[in-house]
Design a protein around this motif. Structure first.
Motif, PDB file in Angstrom:
ATOM      1  N   VAL A  50      86.278  24.336  59.541  1.00  0.00           N
ATOM      2  CA  VAL A  50      85.363  24.508  60.671  1.00  0.00           C
ATOM      3  C   VAL A  50      86.162  24.383  61.964  1.00  0.00           C
ATOM      4  CG1 VAL A  50      83.276  23.650  61.793  1.00  0.00           C
ATOM      5  CG2 VAL A  50      83.539  23.404  59.303  1.00  0.00           C
ATOM      6  N   VAL A  51      86.018  25.369  62.844  1.00  0.00           N
ATOM      7  CA  VAL A  51      86.737  25.373  64.117  1.00  0.00           C
ATOM      8  C   VAL A  51      85.740  25.549  65.258  1.00  0.00           C
ATOM      9  CG1 VAL A  51      88.514  26.512  65.503  1.00  0.00           C
ATOM     10  CG2 VAL A  51      88.777  26.382  63.009  1.00  0.00           C
ATOM     11  N   SER A  57      88.691  20.808  65.078  1.00  0.00           N
ATOM     12  CA  SER A  57      88.590  21.428  63.763  1.00  0.00           C
ATOM     13  C   SER A  57      88.452  20.344  62.708  1.00  0.00           C
ATOM     14  CB  SER A  57      89.809  22.306  63.486  1.00  0.00           C
ATOM     15  OG  SER A  57      90.981  21.521  63.480  1.00  0.00           O
ATOM     16  N   THR A  58      87.867  20.727  61.598  1.00  0.00           N
ATOM     17  CA  THR A  58      87.676  19.805  60.487  1.00  0.00           C
ATOM     18  C   THR A  58      87.414  20.631  59.240  1.00  0.00           C
ATOM     19  OG1 THR A  58      86.521  17.786  59.784  1.00  0.00           O
ATOM     20  CG2 THR A  58      85.165  19.524  60.760  1.00  0.00           C
ATOM     21  N   LEU A  87      74.973  18.330  64.060  1.00  0.00           N
ATOM     22  CA  LEU A  87      76.172  17.718  63.488  1.00  0.00           C
ATOM     23  C   LEU A  87      77.404  18.065  64.323  1.00  0.00           C
ATOM     24  CD1 LEU A  87      77.223  16.113  60.989  1.00  0.00           C
ATOM     25  CD2 LEU A  87      77.570  18.326  59.899  1.00  0.00           C
ATOM     26  N   LEU A  88      77.542  19.325  64.699  1.00  0.00           N
ATOM     27  CA  LEU A  88      78.682  19.765  65.501  1.00  0.00           C
ATOM     28  C   LEU A  88      78.650  19.166  66.900  1.00  0.00           C
ATOM     29  CD1 LEU A  88      78.766  23.502  64.389  1.00  0.00           C
ATOM     30  CD2 LEU A  88      80.251  21.640  63.599  1.00  0.00           C
ATOM     31  N   VAL A 103      81.562  28.527  66.976  1.00  0.00           N
ATOM     32  CA  VAL A 103      82.083  27.831  65.793  1.00  0.00           C
ATOM     33  C   VAL A 103      82.366  28.870  64.715  1.00  0.00           C
ATOM     34  CG1 VAL A 103      79.757  27.343  64.887  1.00  0.00           C
ATOM     35  CG2 VAL A 103      81.710  25.983  64.104  1.00  0.00           C
ATOM     36  N   ALA A 104      83.495  28.682  64.046  1.00  0.00           N
ATOM     37  CA  ALA A 104      83.851  29.573  62.939  1.00  0.00           C
ATOM     38  C   ALA A 104      84.006  28.749  61.666  1.00  0.00           C
ATOM     39  CB  ALA A 104      85.137  30.320  63.245  1.00  0.00           C
ATOM     40  N   PHE A 105      83.492  29.300  60.580  1.00  0.00           N
ATOM     41  CA  PHE A 105      83.583  28.681  59.265  1.00  0.00           C
ATOM     42  C   PHE A 105      84.462  29.562  58.392  1.00  0.00           C
ATOM     43  CE2 PHE A 105      79.600  27.424  61.142  1.00  0.00           C
ATOM     44  CZ  PHE A 105      79.526  26.074  60.869  1.00  0.00           C
ATOM     45  N   PHE A 106      85.422  28.949  57.729  1.00  0.00           N
ATOM     46  CA  PHE A 106      86.348  29.654  56.855  1.00  0.00           C
ATOM     47  C   PHE A 106      86.256  29.045  55.460  1.00  0.00           C
ATOM     48  CE2 PHE A 106      87.944  30.023  61.125  1.00  0.00           C
ATOM     49  CZ  PHE A 106      88.481  31.295  61.208  1.00  0.00           C
ATOM     50  N   PRO A 107      85.500  29.667  54.550  1.00  0.00           N
ATOM     51  CA  PRO A 107      85.448  29.136  53.188  1.00  0.00           C
ATOM     52  C   PRO A 107      86.833  29.172  52.545  1.00  0.00           C
ATOM     53  CG  PRO A 107      83.659  30.676  53.559  1.00  0.00           C
ATOM     54  CD  PRO A 107      84.598  30.796  54.732  1.00  0.00           C
ATOM     55  N   VAL A 108      87.167  28.117  51.835  1.00  0.00           N
ATOM     56  CA  VAL A 108      88.454  28.033  51.139  1.00  0.00           C
ATOM     57  C   VAL A 108      88.251  28.607  49.736  1.00  0.00           C
ATOM     58  CG1 VAL A 108      90.227  26.478  50.263  1.00  0.00           C
ATOM     59  CG2 VAL A 108      89.124  25.991  52.462  1.00  0.00           C
TER      60      VAL A 108
END
Length: 128
Positions: free
Chosen positions: A29-30, A44-45, A62-63, A73-78
């Motif tokens: 999360v950025v 980021s987290t 939450l953010l 906010v950007a979400f990058f699934p691993v």
């Protein structure tokens, strides 16, 4: 309440679809600040997504607990075949992502990029 607020945010639809596709997963999360054509990386987290019941209003709250004024906010699934990844791997992937984003903000488009209302965004190159 406005008409927009009574509809599910696009984040909600994304999360439900992502969960159907992956089951439980880890997301990097950025948080960013966007002013004119400048995008500043703020915080980021990573987080483990267990279930698809989180909605945009809860995520935004939450953010907001990050203590910074953000508007993207950007979400990058691993990618993982076993669900959420361990914390060491998540931290390593997050450091790699942070380094890459410092070099090229357009990489935000590789993730799932949202504004404060949970709507999709896209970074486009500005020609000077």
């Amino acid at each position: 309440m406005s008409i927009f607020e009574s509809r599910p945010a696009l984040f909600d639809k994304w999360l439900m679809a992502e969960y159907r596709r992956r089951d439980d997963f880890t997301a990097l999360v950025v948080l960013v600040s966007i002013e004119g054509t400048a995008i500043d990386l703020l915080r980021s987290t990573f987080m483990n997504v267990i279930g698809d019941d989180m909605r945009w209003r809860e995520m935004r709250d939450l953010l907001d607990g990050s203590g910074v004024k953000w508007n993207g906010v950007a979400f990058f699934p691993v990618d993982s075949i076993t669900g959420p990844v361990n914390n060491d791997l998540a931290r390593s992937k997050l450091r790699e992502l942070e380094t890459a984003l410092r070099e090229d903000r357009r990489l935000l488009n590789k993730g799932h990029f949202f504004d404060r209302k949970g709507r999709r965004m896209k970074v486009e190159e500005v020609m000077h």
